[in-house]
Design an enzyme around this catalytic site. Structure first.
Site, PDB file in Angstrom:
ATOM      1  CG  ASN A   1      -1.602   1.246   1.535  1.00 48.66           C
ATOM      2  OD1 ASN A   1      -1.852   2.039   0.639  1.00 48.66           O
ATOM      3  ND2 ASN A   1      -1.927   1.452   2.797  1.00 48.66           N
TER       4      ASN A   1
ATOM      5  CB  CYS B   1       2.858   5.438   7.981  1.00 51.92           C
ATOM      6  SG  CYS B   1       2.510   5.581   6.226  1.00 51.92           S
TER       7      CYS B   1
ATOM      8  CG  ASN C   1       1.618   0.771  10.694  1.00 54.71           C
ATOM      9  OD1 ASN C   1       1.319   0.614   9.518  1.00 54.71           O
ATOM     10  ND2 ASN C   1       1.261   1.838  11.379  1.00 54.71           N
ATOM     11  CB  THR C   2       2.302  -1.700   6.431  1.00 55.87           C
ATOM     12  OG1 THR C   2       2.661  -0.312   6.508  1.00 55.87           O
ATOM     13  CG2 THR C   2       0.792  -1.830   6.387  1.00 55.87           C
TER      14      THR C   2
ATOM     15  CB  CYS D   1       5.749 -37.240   1.645  1.00 54.61           C
ATOM     16  SG  CYS D   1       5.331 -38.902   1.036  1.00 54.61           S
TER      17      CYS D   1
ATOM     18  CB  CYS E   1      11.801 -36.948   2.510  1.00 51.33           C
ATOM     19  SG  CYS E   1      12.785 -37.637   3.865  1.00 51.33           S
TER      20      CYS E   1
ATOM     21  CB  CYS F   1      12.631 -32.315   9.725  1.00 54.69           C
ATOM     22  SG  CYS F   1      12.117 -32.961   8.112  1.00 54.69           S
TER      23      CYS F   1
ATOM     24  CB  CYS G   1       6.848 -35.664   5.018  1.00 54.84           C
ATOM     25  SG  CYS G   1       6.871 -36.151   6.762  1.00 54.84           S
TER      26      CYS G   1
ATOM     27  CB  CYS H   1       1.204 -34.347   3.023  1.00 56.15           C
ATOM     28  SG  CYS H   1      -0.134 -35.522   2.696  1.00 56.15           S
TER      29      CYS H   1
END
Length: 437
Positions: A77, A139, A204-205, A353, A357, A385, A388, A392
């Site tokens: 924006n 801002c 804020n942005t 998966c 992996c 970890c 997968c 999926c």
């Protein structure tokens, strides 16, 4: 039924869903439509000091990031604060507050970093009957180049100074809106707290350029062949916002400071997650700009239904519940072991998966077994970890299953220890010390 009435620093609203200071709250027409749709409050689009109104560009003001289905994930924006006359905004605010006394109406303010400027505008806002003010220190474009917005929010000393002025010159609750464009969000939050702010709101942005037109080679949105950095918002910023909310909520120096959560909130679940991390209410912008004001009805119904299902009677039952579970990496339990498990009945044999992996992780998922296409976890190679799980396409097809204490971890050849241990005590850590409680 769950009671979702909200009391945020003494500002009451029928629900915790406020519209954030932005184009949707720029005039009475919009705000009244929002209240009719069910919003609990609004933060009026940022007011500037009296004088010639702010000038916005007359061309495109938004850049966008979409998902594969063209669902809007983020907006850039470049619009500035309100370009309507201050007195016009003040008259409309006063009328709206008179007609909707049960809704929260907050005035967002941005004036030069001069005491007299703040002293002058505060009584004008107070006369409208507004329930509070929000200091726009966030801002990142246009106004920051003029020494306002993020230019103030990135300097803790300025934050504390302006907050002190506001607390001196108004009776209204002061909410300090923080910029995410800093290295450590705790520092500006601490400064606001030291200045006496009643609450902070964030984020804020985020400073951004969302894309480049590869024909004109100009950033988008493009204004007569040129583009500019702007403020990024929408669902894509939610993880960043939640982390910053949690950082403030668990910081000993700001613990207990009320927080209004902002950043990518689109559903009731998003709102519940922000509140669980410490936000006392939430503010929404991009979701309303994408789907319209009536989206709040889904948020209200969803939050009430979930709270009823879980037995949460009021917002106080969920606000901050997740904060104690947020910790630093060094305190995570290194003796916790989990393995991926594939539900063969749910598996559609897409192979995502295995590819993830095999190519990028630990070669712990088969693709063929006995000459047949078959995806199964090789426990001796699985490090837990959960990549997968995330790639999926079938919900809950792959889950992470913890190994009980004493069970043999086939990868390490050692039984899972029941003892909590973290990096601070690990023998590989040259700075090992006694674990934190």
């Amino acid at each position: 039924m769950a009671d979702i009435r909200n009391n945020f620093v003494g500002i009451k609203s029928p629900n915790p869903f406020w519209l954030a200071s932005a184009p949707p709250t720029d005039k009475a027409y919009n705000v009244v439509r929002a209240f009719k749709a069910g919003w609990g409050g609004v933060v009026w689009k940022t007011l500037g000091e009296e004088g010639p109104p702010v000038v916005n560009v007359n061309g495109p003001r938004y850049g966008a990031i979409w998902g594969a289905d063209r669902r809007l994930l983020g907006l850039n924006n470049i619009e500035l604060i309100t370009d309507r006359d201050l007195q016009t905004n003040l008259r409309e605010m006063k009328q709206v507050k008179m007609e909707w006394p049960d809704r929260a109406l907050i005035a967002s303010i941005m004036v030069p970093c001069v005491e007299e400027s703040w002293k002058a505008i505060l009584p004008l806002v107070e006369e409208t009957g507004a329930d509070g003010i929000e200091l726009n220190f966030g801002c990142p474009h246009g106004m920051s180049e003029r020494g306002m917005g993020a230019a103030v929010g990135q300097v803790p000393e300025y934050i504390e100074m302006v907050v002190r002025w506001c607390k001196q010159y108004t009776r209204m609750p002061v909410i300090t809106k923080l910029t995410p464009n800093v290295t450590d969000i705790r520092k500006p939050a601490r400064a606001a707290h030291d200045g006496g702010t009643d609450a902070v709101s964030l984020i804020n942005t985020i400073n951004s350029i969302t894309g480049v037109d590869l024909d004109s080679f100009a950033p988008m949105p493009t204004i007569d062949g040129k583009g500019s950095h702007g403020g990024y918002c929408g669902p894509a910023v939610k993880p960043i916002a939640m982390n910053m909310v949690a950082e403030i909520a668990r910081d000993p120096e700001t613990q207990g400071l009320p927080i209004s959560g902002i950043g990518g909130i689109t559903t009731w679940r998003d709102a519940a997650e922000f509140m669980a991390l410490g936000a006392g209410n939430v503010q929404v912008c991009t979701a309303a700009m994408t789907y319209g004001f009536k989206i709040v009805q889904e948020m209200i119904a969803g939050l009430e239904n979930w709270m009823d299902e879980k037995g949460h009677r009021s917002l106080d039952d969920i606000i901050g519940r997740a904060t104690p579970n947020v910790t630093d990496w060094q305190y995570l339990n290194l003796n916790y072991v989990a393995k991926a498990h594939i539900d063969q009945d749910a598996c559609i044999k897409c192979g995502r998966c295995h590819i993830a992996c095999e190519d990028t992780s630990h070669q712990a998922i088969t693709s063929m077994v006995d000459g047949v296409r078959h995806f199964e976890v090789i426990e001796a190679e699985c490090v837990g970890c959960n990549l997968c799980v995330n790639v999926c396409p079938v919900d809950n097809c792959i889950t992470m299953e913890p190994l009980a204490a004493g069970v043999m971890d086939q990868r390490t050849g050692m039984p899972v220890s029941p003892v909590y241990a973290n990096w601070t005590t690990h023998p590989n850590n040259p700075m090992a010390k006694v674990a934190a409680e």
